[in-house]
Design a protein around this motif. Structure first.
Motif, PDB file in Angstrom:
ATOM      1  N   THR A  33      58.691  38.902  24.240  1.00 41.08           N
ATOM      2  CA  THR A  33      58.315  40.298  24.441  1.00 41.08           C
ATOM      3  C   THR A  33      59.338  41.015  25.308  1.00 41.08           C
ATOM      4  O   THR A  33      59.800  42.123  24.993  1.00 41.08           O
ATOM      5  N   LEU A  34      59.705  40.368  26.425  1.00 40.70           N
ATOM      6  CA  LEU A  34      60.672  40.957  27.343  1.00 40.70           C
ATOM      7  C   LEU A  34      62.036  41.131  26.674  1.00 40.70           C
ATOM      8  O   LEU A  34      62.697  42.167  26.830  1.00 40.70           O
ATOM      9  N   ALA A  35      62.462  40.119  25.921  1.00 39.96           N
ATOM     10  CA  ALA A  35      63.766  40.171  25.261  1.00 39.96           C
ATOM     11  C   ALA A  35      63.865  41.350  24.301  1.00 39.96           C
ATOM     12  O   ALA A  35      64.865  42.085  24.295  1.00 39.96           O
ATOM     13  N   HIS A  36      62.836  41.555  23.495  1.00 40.56           N
ATOM     14  CA  HIS A  36      62.867  42.661  22.538  1.00 40.56           C
ATOM     15  C   HIS A  36      62.878  44.013  23.250  1.00 40.56           C
ATOM     16  O   HIS A  36      63.583  44.934  22.837  1.00 40.56           O
ATOM     17  N   CYS A  37      62.121  44.114  24.322  1.00 43.46           N
ATOM     18  CA  CYS A  37      62.079  45.375  25.072  1.00 43.46           C
ATOM     19  C   CYS A  37      63.434  45.701  25.683  1.00 43.46           C
ATOM     20  O   CYS A  37      63.940  46.818  25.536  1.00 43.46           O
ATOM     21  N   TRP A  38      64.027  44.742  26.371  1.00 46.80           N
ATOM     22  CA  TRP A  38      65.308  44.989  27.035  1.00 46.80           C
ATOM     23  C   TRP A  38      66.449  45.135  26.033  1.00 46.80           C
ATOM     24  O   TRP A  38      67.371  45.923  26.250  1.00 46.80           O
ATOM     25  N   GLN A  39      66.402  44.393  24.934  1.00 48.51           N
ATOM     26  CA  GLN A  39      67.469  44.486  23.947  1.00 48.51           C
ATOM     27  C   GLN A  39      67.463  45.843  23.248  1.00 48.51           C
ATOM     28  O   GLN A  39      68.511  46.371  22.885  1.00 48.51           O
ATOM     29  N   ASP A  40      66.275  46.421  23.082  1.00 41.79           N
ATOM     30  CA  ASP A  40      66.169  47.739  22.453  1.00 41.79           C
ATOM     31  C   ASP A  40      66.687  48.862  23.346  1.00 41.79           C
ATOM     32  O   ASP A  40      67.110  49.909  22.850  1.00 41.79           O
ATOM     33  N   ALA A  41      66.622  48.635  24.649  1.00 40.41           N
ATOM     34  CA  ALA A  41      66.967  49.700  25.595  1.00 40.41           C
ATOM     35  C   ALA A  41      68.476  49.856  25.742  1.00 40.41           C
ATOM     36  O   ALA A  41      69.232  48.903  25.652  1.00 40.41           O
ATOM     37  N   ASP A  42      68.895  51.081  25.979  1.00 40.67           N
ATOM     38  CA  ASP A  42      70.298  51.352  26.298  1.00 40.67           C
ATOM     39  C   ASP A  42      70.375  51.451  27.821  1.00 40.67           C
ATOM     40  O   ASP A  42      70.321  52.541  28.399  1.00 40.67           O
ATOM     41  N   GLY A  43      70.444  50.286  28.479  1.00 38.51           N
ATOM     42  CA  GLY A  43      70.324  50.226  29.933  1.00 38.51           C
ATOM     43  C   GLY A  43      68.934  49.744  30.286  1.00 38.51           C
ATOM     44  O   GLY A  43      68.402  48.836  29.653  1.00 38.51           O
ATOM     45  N   PHE A  44      68.303  50.385  31.270  1.00 35.45           N
ATOM     46  CA  PHE A  44      66.954  49.986  31.642  1.00 35.45           C
ATOM     47  C   PHE A  44      65.934  50.485  30.616  1.00 35.45           C
ATOM     48  O   PHE A  44      66.054  51.609  30.117  1.00 35.45           O
ATOM     49  N   PRO A  45      64.916  49.666  30.292  1.00 33.01           N
ATOM     50  CA  PRO A  45      63.798  50.185  29.492  1.00 33.01           C
ATOM     51  C   PRO A  45      63.218  51.424  30.158  1.00 33.01           C
ATOM     52  O   PRO A  45      63.249  51.563  31.383  1.00 33.01           O
ATOM     53  N   VAL A  46      62.661  52.312  29.356  1.00 34.69           N
ATOM     54  CA  VAL A  46      62.223  53.622  29.858  1.00 34.69           C
ATOM     55  C   VAL A  46      61.191  53.515  30.973  1.00 34.69           C
ATOM     56  O   VAL A  46      61.209  54.298  31.927  1.00 34.69           O
ATOM     57  N   GLU A  47      60.298  52.501  30.899  1.00 32.81           N
ATOM     58  CA  GLU A  47      59.275  52.381  31.936  1.00 32.81           C
ATOM     59  C   GLU A  47      59.873  51.961  33.274  1.00 32.81           C
ATOM     60  O   GLU A  47      59.351  52.311  34.337  1.00 32.81           O
ATOM     61  N   ILE A  48      60.986  51.221  33.232  1.00 33.35           N
ATOM     62  CA  ILE A  48      61.661  50.838  34.468  1.00 33.35           C
ATOM     63  C   ILE A  48      62.400  52.034  35.055  1.00 33.35           C
ATOM     64  O   ILE A  48      62.338  52.297  36.261  1.00 33.35           O
ATOM     65  N   ALA A  49      63.087  52.784  34.211  1.00 31.12           N
ATOM     66  CA  ALA A  49      63.769  53.994  34.677  1.00 31.12           C
ATOM     67  C   ALA A  49      62.775  54.948  35.318  1.00 31.12           C
ATOM     68  O   ALA A  49      63.063  55.579  36.345  1.00 31.12           O
ATOM     69  N   SER A  50      61.576  55.042  34.730  1.00 34.74           N
ATOM     70  CA  SER A  50      60.545  55.920  35.271  1.00 34.74           C
ATOM     71  C   SER A  50      60.068  55.434  36.634  1.00 34.74           C
ATOM     72  O   SER A  50      59.894  56.235  37.568  1.00 34.74           O
ATOM     73  N   ALA A  51      59.861  54.120  36.774  1.00 37.80           N
ATOM     74  CA  ALA A  51      59.402  53.560  38.052  1.00 37.80           C
ATOM     75  C   ALA A  51      60.456  53.736  39.137  1.00 37.80           C
ATOM     76  O   ALA A  51      60.124  53.981  40.306  1.00 37.80           O
ATOM     77  N   LEU A  52      61.721  53.636  38.773  1.00 38.70           N
ATOM     78  CA  LEU A  52      62.794  53.808  39.756  1.00 38.70           C
ATOM     79  C   LEU A  52      62.801  55.216  40.333  1.00 38.70           C
ATOM     80  O   LEU A  52      63.220  55.427  41.473  1.00 38.70           O
TER      81      LEU A  52
END
Length: 224
Positions: A33-52
């Motif tokens: 699950t984590l691999a697909h999420c991070w591989q799809d992202a161009d940098g941080f996944p959107v939910e991580i960018a939002s939390a930052l």
């Protein structure tokens, strides 16, 4: 582990780095699950960018690189802390070491009390090292051991890369926020009243400022 890292072309490339690929690389499990999420992202996944963006210090951070299943050596035995992802970020002119723990429904391994059984000199050496690295006086036996060494990994790699900040980030895809209370109990050791989808500043340890965060991943990746 060698010092040459090969870029991943797809999420499937991440499976080779798991300790037990057949057992852990399954749909709905944290590794896949984590691999697909991070591989799809161009940098941080959107939910991580939002939390930052909830952090005054880490707001606007950009991801420089990410390494799946990154191992960090810790004194007191041969077993290393294997980060689901270790990322190096940059915020302004400052580097940030990020240790990511991916979760779906599995717990944060054993409590400190359970991990200490049977007790060995090596385990006591490791626990003392982790306690000191995290800048704590003591660690309650009810705290989950995995949170200790994952957070220490972020600090140790910050020191190695001359980063001024370290972030231990739980990236959970549990839609009911399973095991959040264990994370919250750990964060409380630093005087933090932890919240979902937020990054909190914990404390300064030596030359590194430690942060903790819990991010909620999208349910769609549980089906990938």
């Amino acid at each position: 582990m060698g010092r040459i890292f090969v870029p991943a072309g797809t999420a499937e490339d991440w499976a080779q780095f798991l300790a037990e690929p057949v057992k852990h690389w399954k749909t709905g499990y944290s590794a896949r699950t984590l691999a697909h999420c991070w591989q799809d992202a161009d940098g941080f996944p959107v939910e991580i960018a939002s939390a930052l963006e909830t952090s005054d210090t880490l707001r606007g951070m950009k991801m420089l690189l990410g390494i799946p299943e990154h191992q960090v050596a810790i004194p007191g035995g041969s077993t290393k802390s294997q980060n689901d992802v270790w990322a190096l970020g940059k915020c302004g002119e400052q580097l940030v070491s990020i240790a990511v723990e991916g979760k779906v429904s599995e717990p944060f391994d054993r409590t400190v009390a359970e991990w200490l059984e049977p007790e060995t000199p090596g385990k006591h050496i490791r626990l003392q090292f982790l306690t000191k690295t995290l800048g704590l006086r003591e660690v309650p036996s009810s705290i989950r051991y995995q949170l200790l060494h994952r957070t220490a990994s972020a600090i140790l790699e910050a020191e190695r890369f001359n980063a001024t900040h370290a972030l231990m980030l739980v990236h959970s895809f549990s839609q009911t926020h399973e095991w959040f209370e264990d994370y919250r109990a750990f964060a409380a050791l630093f005087g933090i009243d932890a919240e979902l989808k937020r990054v909190h500043m914990a404390k300064r340890v030596g030359g590194v400022t430690l942060h903790l965060g819990w991010v909620c991943g999208a349910a769609e990746y549980l089906r990938r």
